[in-house]
Write a protein that holds these residues in place. Structure first.
Motif, PDB file in Angstrom:
ATOM      1  N   GLU A 312      59.839 -68.213 -40.015  1.00  0.00           N
ATOM      2  CA  GLU A 312      60.584 -69.188 -40.821  1.00  0.00           C
ATOM      3  C   GLU A 312      61.956 -68.651 -41.220  1.00  0.00           C
ATOM      4  O   GLU A 312      62.855 -69.414 -41.554  1.00  0.00           O
ATOM      5  CB  GLU A 312      59.776 -69.554 -42.067  1.00  0.00           C
ATOM      6  CG  GLU A 312      58.582 -70.441 -41.761  1.00  0.00           C
ATOM      7  CD  GLU A 312      57.761 -70.779 -43.004  1.00  0.00           C
ATOM      8  OE1 GLU A 312      57.135 -71.845 -43.013  1.00  0.00           O
ATOM      9  OE2 GLU A 312      57.761 -69.973 -43.961  1.00  0.00           O
ATOM     10  N   LYS A 313      62.100 -67.322 -41.167  1.00  0.00           N
ATOM     11  CA  LYS A 313      63.383 -66.698 -41.477  1.00  0.00           C
ATOM     12  C   LYS A 313      64.159 -66.350 -40.213  1.00  0.00           C
ATOM     13  O   LYS A 313      65.167 -65.648 -40.265  1.00  0.00           O
ATOM     14  CB  LYS A 313      63.149 -65.435 -42.313  1.00  0.00           C
ATOM     15  CG  LYS A 313      62.455 -65.695 -43.638  1.00  0.00           C
ATOM     16  CD  LYS A 313      62.140 -64.389 -44.360  1.00  0.00           C
ATOM     17  CE  LYS A 313      61.376 -64.643 -45.645  1.00  0.00           C
ATOM     18  NZ  LYS A 313      61.004 -63.361 -46.321  1.00  0.00           N
ATOM     19  N   GLY A 314      63.648 -66.834 -39.059  1.00  0.00           N
ATOM     20  CA  GLY A 314      64.327 -66.585 -37.798  1.00  0.00           C
ATOM     21  C   GLY A 314      63.980 -65.262 -37.154  1.00  0.00           C
ATOM     22  O   GLY A 314      64.609 -64.859 -36.170  1.00  0.00           O
ATOM     23  N   ASP A 315      62.973 -64.571 -37.686  1.00  0.00           N
ATOM     24  CA  ASP A 315      62.570 -63.263 -37.152  1.00  0.00           C
ATOM     25  C   ASP A 315      61.261 -63.430 -36.384  1.00  0.00           C
ATOM     26  O   ASP A 315      60.213 -63.697 -36.976  1.00  0.00           O
ATOM     27  CB  ASP A 315      62.396 -62.271 -38.310  1.00  0.00           C
ATOM     28  CG  ASP A 315      62.019 -60.871 -37.828  1.00  0.00           C
ATOM     29  OD1 ASP A 315      61.787 -60.699 -36.614  1.00  0.00           O
ATOM     30  OD2 ASP A 315      61.942 -59.964 -38.681  1.00  0.00           O
ATOM     31  N   PHE A 316      61.322 -63.245 -35.067  1.00  0.00           N
ATOM     32  CA  PHE A 316      60.135 -63.445 -34.229  1.00  0.00           C
ATOM     33  C   PHE A 316      59.529 -62.122 -33.752  1.00  0.00           C
ATOM     34  O   PHE A 316      58.746 -62.101 -32.800  1.00  0.00           O
ATOM     35  CB  PHE A 316      60.484 -64.326 -33.028  1.00  0.00           C
ATOM     36  CG  PHE A 316      60.801 -65.749 -33.416  1.00  0.00           C
ATOM     37  CD1 PHE A 316      59.794 -66.692 -33.547  1.00  0.00           C
ATOM     38  CD2 PHE A 316      62.105 -66.123 -33.686  1.00  0.00           C
ATOM     39  CE1 PHE A 316      60.076 -67.986 -33.918  1.00  0.00           C
ATOM     40  CE2 PHE A 316      62.401 -67.431 -34.067  1.00  0.00           C
ATOM     41  CZ  PHE A 316      61.382 -68.367 -34.190  1.00  0.00           C
ATOM     42  N   ASN A 317      59.884 -61.033 -34.407  1.00  0.00           N
ATOM     43  CA  ASN A 317      59.372 -59.727 -33.990  1.00  0.00           C
ATOM     44  C   ASN A 317      57.843 -59.665 -34.068  1.00  0.00           C
ATOM     45  O   ASN A 317      57.178 -59.250 -33.111  1.00  0.00           O
ATOM     46  CB  ASN A 317      59.979 -58.621 -34.856  1.00  0.00           C
ATOM     47  CG  ASN A 317      59.435 -57.248 -34.474  1.00  0.00           C
ATOM     48  OD1 ASN A 317      59.657 -56.757 -33.371  1.00  0.00           O
ATOM     49  ND2 ASN A 317      58.701 -56.625 -35.389  1.00  0.00           N
ATOM     50  N   LEU A 318      57.283 -60.090 -35.198  1.00  0.00           N
ATOM     51  CA  LEU A 318      55.832 -60.009 -35.360  1.00  0.00           C
ATOM     52  C   LEU A 318      55.117 -60.972 -34.411  1.00  0.00           C
ATOM     53  O   LEU A 318      54.037 -60.670 -33.904  1.00  0.00           O
ATOM     54  CB  LEU A 318      55.436 -60.297 -36.809  1.00  0.00           C
ATOM     55  CG  LEU A 318      53.980 -60.000 -37.192  1.00  0.00           C
ATOM     56  CD1 LEU A 318      53.578 -58.584 -36.795  1.00  0.00           C
ATOM     57  CD2 LEU A 318      53.762 -60.213 -38.693  1.00  0.00           C
ATOM     58  N   THR A 319      55.724 -62.121 -34.147  1.00  0.00           N
ATOM     59  CA  THR A 319      55.168 -63.053 -33.163  1.00  0.00           C
ATOM     60  C   THR A 319      55.047 -62.376 -31.804  1.00  0.00           C
ATOM     61  O   THR A 319      54.012 -62.475 -31.139  1.00  0.00           O
ATOM     62  CB  THR A 319      56.050 -64.305 -33.038  1.00  0.00           C
ATOM     63  OG1 THR A 319      56.123 -64.961 -34.297  1.00  0.00           O
ATOM     64  CG2 THR A 319      55.488 -65.270 -32.003  1.00  0.00           C
ATOM     65  N   ASN A 320      56.096 -61.682 -31.404  1.00  0.00           N
ATOM     66  CA  ASN A 320      56.085 -61.004 -30.107  1.00  0.00           C
ATOM     67  C   ASN A 320      55.102 -59.844 -30.076  1.00  0.00           C
ATOM     68  O   ASN A 320      54.471 -59.577 -29.042  1.00  0.00           O
ATOM     69  CB  ASN A 320      57.495 -60.522 -29.754  1.00  0.00           C
ATOM     70  CG  ASN A 320      58.431 -61.675 -29.430  1.00  0.00           C
ATOM     71  OD1 ASN A 320      58.015 -62.656 -28.823  1.00  0.00           O
ATOM     72  ND2 ASN A 320      59.680 -61.574 -29.850  1.00  0.00           N
ATOM     73  N   VAL A 321      54.948 -59.152 -31.199  1.00  0.00           N
ATOM     74  CA  VAL A 321      53.953 -58.075 -31.276  1.00  0.00           C
ATOM     75  C   VAL A 321      52.551 -58.649 -31.094  1.00  0.00           C
ATOM     76  O   VAL A 321      51.726 -58.101 -30.346  1.00  0.00           O
ATOM     77  CB  VAL A 321      54.048 -57.317 -32.616  1.00  0.00           C
ATOM     78  CG1 VAL A 321      52.872 -56.346 -32.767  1.00  0.00           C
ATOM     79  CG2 VAL A 321      55.364 -56.558 -32.712  1.00  0.00           C
ATOM     80  N   LEU A 322      52.280 -59.757 -31.765  1.00  0.00           N
ATOM     81  CA  LEU A 322      50.968 -60.399 -31.638  1.00  0.00           C
ATOM     82  C   LEU A 322      50.705 -60.832 -30.202  1.00  0.00           C
ATOM     83  O   LEU A 322      49.600 -60.656 -29.680  1.00  0.00           O
ATOM     84  CB  LEU A 322      50.871 -61.607 -32.571  1.00  0.00           C
ATOM     85  CG  LEU A 322      50.646 -61.305 -34.045  1.00  0.00           C
ATOM     86  CD1 LEU A 322      50.761 -62.580 -34.876  1.00  0.00           C
ATOM     87  CD2 LEU A 322      49.272 -60.671 -34.259  1.00  0.00           C
ATOM     88  N   LEU A 323      51.710 -61.402 -29.562  1.00  0.00           N
ATOM     89  CA  LEU A 323      51.555 -61.814 -28.164  1.00  0.00           C
ATOM     90  C   LEU A 323      51.187 -60.622 -27.280  1.00  0.00           C
ATOM     91  O   LEU A 323      50.303 -60.706 -26.420  1.00  0.00           O
ATOM     92  CB  LEU A 323      52.837 -62.459 -27.650  1.00  0.00           C
ATOM     93  CG  LEU A 323      53.086 -63.906 -28.072  1.00  0.00           C
ATOM     94  CD1 LEU A 323      54.495 -64.343 -27.683  1.00  0.00           C
ATOM     95  CD2 LEU A 323      52.065 -64.833 -27.431  1.00  0.00           C
TER      96      LEU A 323
END
Length: 358
Positions: A312-323
């Motif tokens: 929601e803050k424009g940071d997709f780092n954790l999303t990519n880690v989860l993937l």
């Protein structure tokens, strides 16, 4: 889900827009603006039990026949054309295997009506789903399911109900004798499911083949886990890391600590060892089997929520880690370990609620 070995639809892409939309996530009047997004989902077919029900209800027999024939022709090579009893039996067998895998991984769908059950027995329509943290058979991920109809424990029963609805939907295509045959198949569902359930839970305990007391063994472990609210995923995973002849628990075995002082734990270990001896399962083989079916990581709701807050803050780092991590859920990952993905869920995770709009 795919990496866990569970039949499922797939998410091919997600596109996030800068446009904002108003959402009332829990239908309580607390609306807020969130970025709009579109997910592209793929499946061999999206036909569901509900797809046939509506055709039968509207007395569209020709269309009903076309949908079933199409499904058989393209996706069920072992079923002869117009053998609708065999089609039904195939769906029942594949569905029982699917829900057994859900149960084995602690997955709860959340809204398991006939419109959310695929004719191909793949997991579709992810909404208010959730994986178990502590083992609670009454776990309900959907905040609006006040009666617990779609709880973790109820899933096999709901599958059976929905498959009976499928049998009703097929009636226009069946003779009286064939209708009786489908009714007989439904009566066998509990046995078909139990066989699937035992097959996978046997492997979760590392048994190489059936054992005399395996039902009592599995039930004893689950009873202890329920009473001590032991973590579902990590109890099985950590059990696979132990040497049963010389049990030494350390801080890495945090899930097992909750059941190790249970009054029946020694009884469980003794019965476990007897079952392993009966099946001639060596320790090395037990470890290998257990680590191949008991994941180190599942997508717990707190992990998804943490990724959402960042996104929601424009940071997709954790999303990519989860993937990255969830593509290989049976392998330990240093980054995942550092982020606590295999640790006890944080306290704030207990307050998470999920809805059909989540």
């Amino acid at each position: 889900m795919d990496a866990l070995g569970i039949p499922t639809s797939r998410a091919a892409a997600i596109v996030v827009s800068r446009d904002m939309v108003v959402r009332d996530q829990f239908y309580n009047g607390r609306m807020k603006y969130e970025p709009a997004a579109v997910v592209l989902r793929l499946a061999p077919t999206w036909f569901r039990i509900g797809s046939l029900e509506i055709l039968t209800k509207e007395q569209e027999k020709l269309n009903l026949k076309q949908v079933v024939d199409f499904t058989v022709e393209h996706y069920m090579p072992t079923v002869e054309r117009e053998n609708y009893v065999k089609f039904f039996e195939t769906v029942v067998e594949q569905s029982s295997a699917l829900v057994a895998k859900w149960m084995a991984h602690g997955f709860t769908h959340g809204v398991l009506n006939t419109d959310n059950m695929s004719l191909l027995s793949i997991t579709i329509d992810y909404g208010p789903f959730g994986f178990l943290d502590s083992y609670n058979p009454s776990f309900v991920p959907n905040h609006s399911d006040d009666e617990g109809r779609y709880s973790y424990l109820n899933q096999p029963k709901i599958f059976k109900w929905n498959l009976a609805c499928l049998a009703d939907a097929l009636q226009p295509l069946l003779s009286a004798e064939e209708q009786q045959q489908t009714a007989d198949i439904i009566k066998r569902f509990d046995d078909i499911y139990l066989e699937q359930f035992m097959s996978i839970f046997r492997r979760k305990l590392g048994l190489s083949r059936p054992a005399k007391d395996e039902v009592r063994l599995i039930q004893l472990l689950l009873d202890m886990m329920q009473q001590r609210r032991a973590d579902f995923t990590q109890t099985f995973r950590q059990l696979g890391d132990l040497h049963l002849d010389n049990i030494e628990l350390n801080e890495e075995h945090w899930a097992l600590h909750s059941i190790s002082n249970h009054r029946r734990f020694s009884e469980f270990i003794t019965l476990y060892q007897e079952s392993l001896k009966e099946t001639e399962t060596k320790e090395e083989e037990r470890h290998r089997i257990m680590n191949s079916v008991n994941p180190q990581y599942v997508l717990r709701n707190w992990m998804a929520e943490a990724a959402i807050r960042q996104a929601e803050k424009g940071d997709f780092n954790l999303t990519n880690v989860l993937l990255k991590v969830l593509r290989k859920p049976y392998e330990k990952d240093d980054e995942a370990e550092a982020l606590g993905f295999s640790n006890s869920p944080p306290d704030w995770a207990c307050s998470l609620r999920v809805s059909c709009s989540s």
